[in-house]
Design a protein around this motif. Structure first.
Motif, PDB file in Angstrom:
ATOM      1  N   ALA A 202       4.658 -17.558  58.304  1.00 27.20           N
ATOM      2  CA  ALA A 202       5.211 -17.823  59.630  1.00 27.20           C
ATOM      3  C   ALA A 202       6.681 -17.438  59.646  1.00 27.20           C
ATOM      4  O   ALA A 202       7.370 -17.570  58.626  1.00 27.20           O
ATOM      5  N   PRO A 203       7.181 -16.945  60.779  1.00 24.14           N
ATOM      6  CA  PRO A 203       8.607 -16.629  60.876  1.00 24.14           C
ATOM      7  C   PRO A 203       9.457 -17.852  60.539  1.00 24.14           C
ATOM      8  O   PRO A 203       9.137 -18.970  60.931  1.00 24.14           O
ATOM      9  N   GLY A 204      10.518 -17.631  59.803  1.00 17.78           N
ATOM     10  CA  GLY A 204      11.400 -18.728  59.428  1.00 17.78           C
ATOM     11  C   GLY A 204      11.185 -19.238  58.017  1.00 17.78           C
ATOM     12  O   GLY A 204      11.979 -20.049  57.517  1.00 17.78           O
TER      13      GLY A 204
ATOM     14  N   LEU B 295       8.022 -24.364  62.205  1.00 22.43           N
ATOM     15  CA  LEU B 295       8.610 -23.056  61.936  1.00 22.43           C
ATOM     16  C   LEU B 295       7.660 -21.956  62.411  1.00 22.43           C
ATOM     17  O   LEU B 295       6.463 -22.010  62.150  1.00 22.43           O
ATOM     18  N   GLY B 296       8.195 -20.976  63.093  1.00 23.75           N
ATOM     19  CA  GLY B 296       7.395 -19.839  63.533  1.00 23.75           C
ATOM     20  C   GLY B 296       6.937 -19.902  64.968  1.00 23.75           C
ATOM     21  O   GLY B 296       6.559 -18.882  65.557  1.00 23.75           O
ATOM     22  N   VAL B 297       6.964 -21.089  65.567  1.00 22.41           N
ATOM     23  CA  VAL B 297       6.429 -21.254  66.921  1.00 22.41           C
ATOM     24  C   VAL B 297       7.264 -20.495  67.953  1.00 22.41           C
ATOM     25  O   VAL B 297       6.725 -19.805  68.823  1.00 22.41           O
ATOM     26  N   ASP B 298       8.576 -20.623  67.865  1.00 27.13           N
ATOM     27  CA  ASP B 298       9.437 -19.980  68.858  1.00 27.13           C
ATOM     28  C   ASP B 298       9.283 -18.465  68.825  1.00 27.13           C
ATOM     29  O   ASP B 298       9.195 -17.812  69.869  1.00 27.13           O
TER      30      ASP B 298
ATOM     31  N   ASN C  65      -3.405 -31.007  53.292  1.00 33.32           N
ATOM     32  CA  ASN C  65      -4.650 -31.636  52.854  1.00 33.32           C
ATOM     33  C   ASN C  65      -4.937 -31.329  51.389  1.00 33.32           C
ATOM     34  O   ASN C  65      -5.406 -32.194  50.639  1.00 33.32           O
ATOM     35  N   ALA C  66      -4.650 -30.094  50.985  1.00 36.38           N
ATOM     36  CA  ALA C  66      -4.873 -29.704  49.589  1.00 36.38           C
ATOM     37  C   ALA C  66      -4.001 -30.534  48.651  1.00 36.38           C
ATOM     38  O   ALA C  66      -4.463 -31.022  47.607  1.00 36.38           O
ATOM     39  N   PHE C  67      -2.740 -30.727  49.024  1.00 35.01           N
ATOM     40  CA  PHE C  67      -1.842 -31.500  48.168  1.00 35.01           C
ATOM     41  C   PHE C  67      -2.148 -32.992  48.218  1.00 35.01           C
ATOM     42  O   PHE C  67      -1.890 -33.716  47.256  1.00 35.01           O
ATOM     43  N   GLU C  68      -2.690 -33.445  49.334  1.00 40.07           N
ATOM     44  CA  GLU C  68      -3.086 -34.851  49.399  1.00 40.07           C
ATOM     45  C   GLU C  68      -4.198 -35.129  48.390  1.00 40.07           C
ATOM     46  O   GLU C  68      -4.189 -36.153  47.696  1.00 40.07           O
ATOM     47  N   VAL C  69      -5.154 -34.206  48.302  1.00 39.83           N
ATOM     48  CA  VAL C  69      -6.231 -34.348  47.317  1.00 39.83           C
ATOM     49  C   VAL C  69      -5.650 -34.316  45.904  1.00 39.83           C
ATOM     50  O   VAL C  69      -6.000 -35.135  45.047  1.00 39.83           O
ATOM     51  N   LEU C  70      -4.747 -33.363  45.662  1.00 39.25           N
ATOM     52  CA  LEU C  70      -4.132 -33.244  44.338  1.00 39.25           C
ATOM     53  C   LEU C  70      -3.364 -34.510  43.964  1.00 39.25           C
ATOM     54  O   LEU C  70      -3.446 -34.987  42.822  1.00 39.25           O
ATOM     55  N   SER C  71      -2.636 -35.078  44.932  1.00 37.47           N
ATOM     56  CA  SER C  71      -1.821 -36.262  44.645  1.00 37.47           C
ATOM     57  C   SER C  71      -2.665 -37.506  44.406  1.00 37.47           C
ATOM     58  O   SER C  71      -2.205 -38.457  43.761  1.00 37.47           O
ATOM     59  N   ARG C  72      -3.902 -37.521  44.932  1.00 43.23           N
ATOM     60  CA  ARG C  72      -4.800 -38.644  44.655  1.00 43.23           C
ATOM     61  C   ARG C  72      -5.356 -38.569  43.233  1.00 43.23           C
ATOM     62  O   ARG C  72      -5.660 -39.592  42.624  1.00 43.23           O
ATOM     63  N   GLU C  73      -5.480 -37.354  42.735  1.00 38.96           N
ATOM     64  CA  GLU C  73      -6.037 -37.157  41.392  1.00 38.96           C
ATOM     65  C   GLU C  73      -4.981 -37.198  40.295  1.00 38.96           C
ATOM     66  O   GLU C  73      -5.269 -37.608  39.165  1.00 38.96           O
ATOM     67  N   HIS C  74      -3.765 -36.755  40.637  1.00 36.79           N
ATOM     68  CA  HIS C  74      -2.701 -36.645  39.635  1.00 36.79           C
ATOM     69  C   HIS C  74      -1.380 -37.124  40.245  1.00 36.79           C
ATOM     70  O   HIS C  74      -1.187 -37.043  41.463  1.00 36.79           O
ATOM     71  N   PRO C  75      -0.462 -37.600  39.423  1.00 37.81           N
ATOM     72  CA  PRO C  75       0.825 -38.100  39.939  1.00 37.81           C
ATOM     73  C   PRO C  75       1.752 -36.963  40.372  1.00 37.81           C
ATOM     74  O   PRO C  75       2.668 -36.561  39.641  1.00 37.81           O
ATOM     75  N   VAL C  76       1.504 -36.443  41.569  1.00 37.37           N
ATOM     76  CA  VAL C  76       2.306 -35.346  42.109  1.00 37.37           C
ATOM     77  C   VAL C  76       3.022 -35.824  43.372  1.00 37.37           C
ATOM     78  O   VAL C  76       2.383 -36.317  44.307  1.00 37.37           O
ATOM     79  N   ASN C  77       4.333 -35.690  43.397  1.00 42.35           N
ATOM     80  CA  ASN C  77       5.113 -36.014  44.589  1.00 42.35           C
ATOM     81  C   ASN C  77       5.298 -34.746  45.418  1.00 42.35           C
ATOM     82  O   ASN C  77       5.680 -33.703  44.882  1.00 42.35           O
ATOM     83  N   PHE C  78       5.015 -34.837  46.707  1.00 49.25           N
ATOM     84  CA  PHE C  78       5.213 -33.658  47.546  1.00 49.25           C
ATOM     85  C   PHE C  78       5.657 -34.056  48.943  1.00 49.25           C
ATOM     86  O   PHE C  78       5.426 -35.176  49.400  1.00 49.25           O
ATOM     87  N   VAL C  79       6.322 -33.132  49.605  1.00 45.34           N
ATOM     88  CA  VAL C  79       6.739 -33.300  50.994  1.00 45.34           C
ATOM     89  C   VAL C  79       6.505 -31.972  51.696  1.00 45.34           C
ATOM     90  O   VAL C  79       6.532 -30.913  51.055  1.00 45.34           O
ATOM     91  N   GLY C  80       6.234 -32.014  52.989  1.00 49.17           N
ATOM     92  CA  GLY C  80       5.914 -30.787  53.705  1.00 49.17           C
ATOM     93  C   GLY C  80       6.989 -30.361  54.686  1.00 49.17           C
ATOM     94  O   GLY C  80       7.655 -31.198  55.299  1.00 49.17           O
ATOM     95  N   ILE C  81       7.169 -29.054  54.808  1.00 41.86           N
ATOM     96  CA  ILE C  81       7.948 -28.464  55.898  1.00 41.86           C
ATOM     97  C   ILE C  81       6.941 -27.761  56.796  1.00 41.86           C
ATOM     98  O   ILE C  81       6.287 -26.812  56.358  1.00 41.86           O
ATOM     99  N   PRO C  82       6.760 -28.222  58.031  1.00 41.04           N
ATOM    100  CA  PRO C  82       5.744 -27.626  58.909  1.00 41.04           C
ATOM    101  C   PRO C  82       6.045 -26.158  59.192  1.00 41.04           C
ATOM    102  O   PRO C  82       7.034 -25.835  59.847  1.00 41.04           O
ATOM    103  N   GLY C  83       5.208 -25.281  58.691  1.00 46.21           N
ATOM    104  CA  GLY C  83       5.378 -23.852  58.910  1.00 46.21           C
ATOM    105  C   GLY C  83       4.084 -23.238  59.404  1.00 46.21           C
ATOM    106  O   GLY C  83       3.246 -22.829  58.602  1.00 46.21           O
ATOM    107  N   THR C  84       3.891 -23.213  60.718  1.00 48.89           N
ATOM    108  CA  THR C  84       2.678 -22.644  61.309  1.00 48.89           C
ATOM    109  C   THR C  84       2.928 -22.355  62.777  1.00 48.89           C
ATOM    110  O   THR C  84       3.505 -23.185  63.488  1.00 48.89           O
ATOM    111  N   ILE C  85       2.490 -21.191  63.241  1.00 46.31           N
ATOM    112  CA  ILE C  85       2.686 -20.869  64.654  1.00 46.31           C
ATOM    113  C   ILE C  85       1.747 -21.677  65.543  1.00 46.31           C
ATOM    114  O   ILE C  85       1.916 -21.704  66.763  1.00 46.31           O
TER     115      ILE C  85
END
Length: 231
Positions: free
Chosen positions: A12-14, A137-140, A106-126
């Motif tokens: 996505a742009p940005g 990001l990318g919408v404009d 969703n993919a990282f949510e599954v991963l974090s339930r199985e293993h101790p992974v900390n993650f945060v998202g930056i919304p990037g999708t038109i």
């Protein structure tokens, strides 16, 4: 602390601007930034490299993403998810910033339930369909590209007395279609969030055409699955 960032799903742009800001900010905080190349596939394969200021110099105006992206079928397999987690541990990654859409989260949510992974998202999708944020990001950029195309189509439509149906992306979110229709003055707008009354629209257009209307523009969101029907 070591923090990594990856791009996942459609670009996505940005995204490059976000990558640059990530690297600059992590170094400013005295931490170490890492790039995971080629999305989830790269995390599985271990293509993880430390990021430097030189890597993000002059990338603000470049399209796409300099670290690549992917959609991974292998990530559905818990064996490959464990492999991805082990690669994060190998490089001492304490947390991951996911630059993508809902499928990536969703993919990282599954991963974090199985293993101790900390993650945060930056919304990037038109598609602009991420809960909790008004603007992704990318919408404009996507909106401006659509508007430019619709403006050009209107010229031909008015010259030849024709009707045009323009389908926009967005999956189940009608944001792009709705804003395009409002700002371009389209006669018809169909989005998934609102039931479209085809018969009522048809009757209204008949009245307008009999009154001298020369053309019709219809903006249809792909999530309605009504493009062929309206056409």
């Amino acid at each position: 602390m070591a923090l990594a960032i990856l791009c996942s799903g459609g670009d996505a742009p940005g995204m490059n601007a976000a990558l640059k800001k990530f690297v600059d900010h992590v170094y400013k905080c005295g931490q170490t930034p890492w790039f995971i190349y080629d999305g989830l596939e790269g995390m599985i394969d271990g293509t993880i490299r430390q990021a430097y200021h030189k890597d993000v110099a002059g990338i603000l105006h470049n399209g796409g993403t300099i670290i690549g992206s992917s959609r991974s079928k292998r990530f559905y397999d818990p064996v490959y998810r464990r492999q991805a987690f082990e690669n994060l541990q190998k490089y001492g990654i304490d947390g991951v910033v996911v630059l993508g859409g809902d499928g990536s989260y969703n993919a990282f949510e599954v991963l974090s339930r199985e293993h101790p992974v900390n993650f945060v998202g930056i919304p990037g999708t038109i598609d602009n369909d991420i809960y909790g944020t008004e603007y992704c990001l990318g919408v404009d950029t996507a909106l401006n590209v659509i508007r430019h195309a619709v403006d050009n189509i209107r010229d031909t439509a008015s010259s030849f007395k024709r009707a045009f149906v323009v389908e926009t992306m967005g999956r189940e979110c009608g944001y792009l279609a709705a804003v395009t229709a409002i700002t371009s003055g389209a006669e018809i707008c169909a989005i998934p969030e609102i039931c479209f009354n085809k018969d009522a629209a048809q009757e209204q257009l008949k009245k307008e055409i009999s009154g001298g209307r020369r053309y019709v523009l219809a903006i249809v969101a792909e999530g309605t699955k009504m493009t062929e029907e309206i056409r």
